[in-house]
Scaffold this motif. Sequence first.
Motif, PDB file in Angstrom:
ATOM      1  N   VAL A  87      39.260  39.046  79.757  1.00  0.00           N
ATOM      2  CA  VAL A  87      38.588  37.746  79.865  1.00  0.00           C
ATOM      3  C   VAL A  87      39.439  36.718  80.602  1.00  0.00           C
ATOM      4  N   ILE A  88      40.709  36.615  80.251  1.00  0.00           N
ATOM      5  CA  ILE A  88      41.571  35.600  80.882  1.00  0.00           C
ATOM      6  C   ILE A  88      41.716  35.862  82.383  1.00  0.00           C
ATOM      7  N   PRO A  89      42.034  37.099  82.813  1.00  0.00           N
ATOM      8  CA  PRO A  89      42.092  37.345  84.261  1.00  0.00           C
ATOM      9  C   PRO A  89      40.742  37.163  84.962  1.00  0.00           C
ATOM     10  N   ALA A  90      39.638  37.418  84.267  1.00  0.00           N
ATOM     11  CA  ALA A  90      38.319  37.262  84.889  1.00  0.00           C
ATOM     12  C   ALA A  90      38.077  35.821  85.313  1.00  0.00           C
ATOM     13  N   HIS A  91      38.432  34.881  84.459  1.00  0.00           N
ATOM     14  CA  HIS A  91      38.261  33.466  84.805  1.00  0.00           C
ATOM     15  C   HIS A  91      39.160  33.072  85.983  1.00  0.00           C
ATOM     16  N   GLU A  92      40.379  33.643  86.016  1.00  0.00           N
ATOM     17  CA  GLU A  92      41.278  33.353  87.128  1.00  0.00           C
ATOM     18  C   GLU A  92      40.748  33.934  88.441  1.00  0.00           C
ATOM     19  N   PHE A  93      40.161  35.127  88.372  1.00  0.00           N
ATOM     20  CA  PHE A  93      39.594  35.747  89.565  1.00  0.00           C
ATOM     21  C   PHE A  93      38.497  34.860  90.157  1.00  0.00           C
ATOM     22  N   VAL A  94      37.691  34.288  89.298  1.00  0.00           N
ATOM     23  CA  VAL A  94      36.627  33.379  89.757  1.00  0.00           C
ATOM     24  C   VAL A  94      37.230  32.233  90.562  1.00  0.00           C
ATOM     25  N   ARG A  95      38.377  31.743  90.099  1.00  0.00           N
ATOM     26  CA  ARG A  95      39.044  30.628  90.795  1.00  0.00           C
ATOM     27  C   ARG A  95      39.648  31.092  92.124  1.00  0.00           C
ATOM     28  N   TRP A  96      40.331  32.244  92.123  1.00  0.00           N
ATOM     29  CA  TRP A  96      40.983  32.731  93.338  1.00  0.00           C
ATOM     30  C   TRP A  96      39.971  32.985  94.457  1.00  0.00           C
ATOM     31  N   ILE A  97      38.853  33.598  94.102  1.00  0.00           N
ATOM     32  CA  ILE A  97      37.872  34.028  95.111  1.00  0.00           C
ATOM     33  C   ILE A  97      36.751  33.000  95.267  1.00  0.00           C
ATOM     34  N   GLU A  98      36.810  31.929  94.471  1.00  0.00           N
ATOM     35  CA  GLU A  98      35.797  30.865  94.513  1.00  0.00           C
ATOM     36  C   GLU A  98      34.395  31.438  94.309  1.00  0.00           C
TER      37      GLU A  98
END
Length: 508
Positions: A180-191
């Motif tokens: 879950v935590i990396p998933a939210h970060e991925f959303v930010r990295w890839i917009e």
Amino acid sequence: MTLGELLEAAVLKAGDRPFLVQIGQANTVSYELFNRQVNGLAHGLRALGVLGGESVGVVLPNGPELLYLLFAMAKLGGVLVPLNPALTVQERDELLTHAEVVVLIGDMEVLDAHQNLPRLRAQVTVGERRSGAVPFESLLVPSEFTPDLEVAASDPVALLYTSGTTGRPKGCLLSHDSYVIPAHEFVRWIEVTPEDRFMGCLPLFHMAGQSFAASAVAGGASIALVSKFSGSRFWEQVHQSGATVFRHLGEMLALLVQSPQHPLERSHKLRAVYGGGARAELLDAFQKRFGVRVVEGYGLSETNTVLANSIALSKEGSIGKAAAYHEVRIADDGGHEVAVGSVGEIQVRKNRVMMREYFKAPEVTERAFCEGWYLTGDLGYCDEEGYYYFVSRKKDIIRRRGENIAPAGIEDVLNRHEQVGLSAVIGVPDRFGGEDIKAFVMPTEGSELSVDSLLTWCRMHLAAFKVPRYWEICENLPRTATNKVNKGMLRAQRTLGGVEHEVQLERT
């Protein structure tokens, strides 16, 4: 937040928007319907006797079943144990037994092969019906009600097996936080936005495929599943699916760059490709030819993504900066941080995103850490701006077509052949910029060992993706001062002056 809560939060925002798309099929599954089917599957598995913390084994190719099961087990508080179908029956049986699975899900052939697992309570069949097994589709009955169970973000949700240098796979026990935590970060990295459509062809029995799917949910995006990567069909699948985001392994990009021109390679919606393992020159060639931005990162099954560039900020040749949830350092063999620009081991501070442990292997878990730092076994360096660069692997692992392969496991099989005195297995460069496998084999005295007999032996005892492509039968193997096989010399020379045989392997 648990994986189940991640899905339900997405449903509140997305509702009847598409979530699961099958390429070539008109029907799509909305977020709302997917969630209700996940609820039904969780209730069905509960009825089969699966309790919180217990394991369900799955041996299936890429498909929607694995996606349903990941989120159903999350809501049930259970542990999903997905295995690569390409493993041999013996390899799978050992892992399923070690994982203590209570329910096994697969096709009829898989279920027939694993009827005697010590803790098995039930079998679920996908596809052809089998007497005594529950049909998977009978469990996928939509339900409005989430199982009334307490599940914490720190609870285990998946057990993923990864090869170790000893040749024995290690089970990474991962929590909801690991996804879950990396998933939210991925959303930010890839917009990522709800308008995005992910195309997933990486196996859902690996961290990369599962994490990619969780990221789609975190961003409220849809996902189109593909059974396996195909260079010849890639642009057609991108076009048919309307994909905007794709996750790669370095070898995939190389194959596409080397492929003939395709009429759809510039007529698509793909805007971003994320992954790891591609050389800087390959990324440049891919971006120029296809007009798609490539974002590089770095991670392991034990850690999920550790380092990543982003759409907004990236640096050519780097594998990115440390993710917000990870503390990373470059250290020498003594565990001391090295100076900026100096090469050392990439190490990651233990935290809640990382695996809880190697399952039922406390000594192996302890050896994987040094004073709270996870030892990745990979060498790299960091520049003055905090960007990291991968140099090479410190540990003896071959990465072939996305699979981490332990040479020791292949050598163990080869050395059991009655005409083999000793063997050594190394990784060698392949034409796609990745690695392939070469075996050096010393015959027993007086034997007439052939590559054909070795190939037959390996195909009997190894998964297809572990069978060496290159072979060299030799009189002696170079040794170190301590009488170990000198693999450094083998890697440097690649040949001992004998005849190198290349064989045709099954497509995997």
